[in-house]
Design an enzyme around this catalytic site. Structure first.
Site, PDB file in Angstrom:
ATOM      1  CB  SER A 171      -0.937  -0.035   1.211  1.00 14.13           C
ATOM      2  OG  SER A 171      -1.836   1.051   1.179  1.00 14.13           O
ATOM      3  CE1 TYR A 204       0.757   3.591  -6.545  1.00 15.80           C
ATOM      4  CE2 TYR A 204       1.055   5.272  -4.861  1.00 15.80           C
ATOM      5  CZ  TYR A 204       1.309   4.011  -5.346  1.00 15.80           C
ATOM      6  OH  TYR A 204       2.108   3.148  -4.627  1.00 15.80           O
ATOM      7  CE  LYS A 208      -0.636   1.295  -4.299  1.00 15.22           C
ATOM      8  NZ  LYS A 208      -0.296  -0.144  -4.357  1.00 15.22           N
TER       9      LYS A 208
END
Length: 314
Positions: A171, A204, A208
């Site tokens: 992560s 992005y 996550k």
């Protein structure tokens, strides 16, 4: 009341300068699959697994040539032969994901999966009918995890349950910074494939955050299952010098260069967090998010009923 941005920055700087222990946990006889295992964090984690006596370490990579180069690098540094295998998978292609899972079903066992592969880009592109970042980082990643679970839950020949299998999702601390505006949509994944609504500068980080919601939701379901238990956790390696930013515009990379030089961990240091998460076979980290070997709660500001809708949509 504490300023959340100041709290985040304080944790970030403290984390980057913390010293992480060199991995010493045994992975003797374990069969381990690492996506994105040809470079960066995945490569260095795989190197540790080989050094720590894993029986088989599978590098699941898009480019077989680069995978073979990574295999050679690991064998040269560890002086261990016959452990590393290179398998192909393209997370932009659902059929490739299914093919990898089918191949894995023939393994004698599967003890650890490290879902490390991912992309970071501010360029809009569709893969099939989904935005590319979400397809790779979320949909294909969790399709692969779900497809591998039956193999991970198998008992051995004697009918005894071996050490609890583990799935580690790599992560990012960036999940705390995204606004995730799509969470307000009636159908979240429809909104994520709509270019008019997309903020690619935070896509992005959004991917996550969705990963974390899915880790928690799937871990909860697995804990209620009557099948052999599997630990599913997520880990942040911190800011690291890897190839993740290769699709970032050159100007942005030049601007962040000094920060990376001063603060970023090298890939080997960051990979230690992945190895630590993969060694957690007692169930304590199931559904948890790990940073610097510590368990943390998820970002509370986004943990609304929409999280359940997001998981239900998936």
């Amino acid at each position: 009341m504490a300023n959340p941005e100041r709290s985040y920055l304080s944790r970030f700087f403290s984390s980057q300068f913390s010293k992480l222990p060199y991995p010493s946990q045994s992975f003797k006889d374990a069969v381990i699959l690492v996506t994105g295992g040809n470079t960066g964090l995945g490569l260095e984690a795989a190197r540790h697994f080989v050094r720590l006596q894993a029986a088989t370490v599978i590098l699941a990579v898009r480019d077989l040539k680069k995978g073979e180069q990574a295999k050679l690098s690991i064998e040269e540094s560890t002086k261990v032969q016959g452990v590393v295998e290179v398998w192909q998978v393209d997370l932009e292609d659902v059929r490739s994901v299914q093919s990898l899972a089918a191949k894995a079903s023939s393994l004698p066992r599967l003890d650890v999966v490290v879902a490390n592969a991912g992309i970071s880009t501010n360029k809009w592109a569709l893969v099939g009918d989904m935005e590319r970042t979400i397809q790779v980082n979320v949909l294909s990643t969790f399709l692969l995890i779900l497809a591998l679970l039956p193999k991970m839950q198998e008992q051995d020949i004697e009918g005894q349950i071996r050490a609890r299998p583990r799935v580690v999702v790599v992560s990012s601390e960036g999940h705390e910074t995204t606004a995730f505006a799509e969470r307000k949509a009636a159908r979240i994944f429809d909104a994520l494939r709509d270019q008019r609504q997309a903020n690619m500068d935070e896509r992005y980080d959004t991917s996550k955050l969705i990963q974390l919601y899915l880790v928690r939701a799937l871990a909860e379901r697995l804990s209620r299952s009557d099948k052999p238990p599997v630990t599913l956790n997520a880990v942040s390696p911190g800011l690291c010098k890897t190839g993740l930013l290769r699709e970032t515009p050159l100007v942005a990379r030049l601007l962040t260069g000094p920060v990376m030089a001063i603060l970023a961990r090298n890939a080997e240091e960051g990979s230690r967090t992945l190895v630590h998460a993969a060694a957690a076979n007692d169930g304590e980290t199931n559904g948890k998010y790990l940073r610097d070997y510590l368990q943390r709660l998820y970002a509370a500001k986004k943990a609304t009923p929409r999280r359940r809708d997001c998981c239900r949509s998936f």
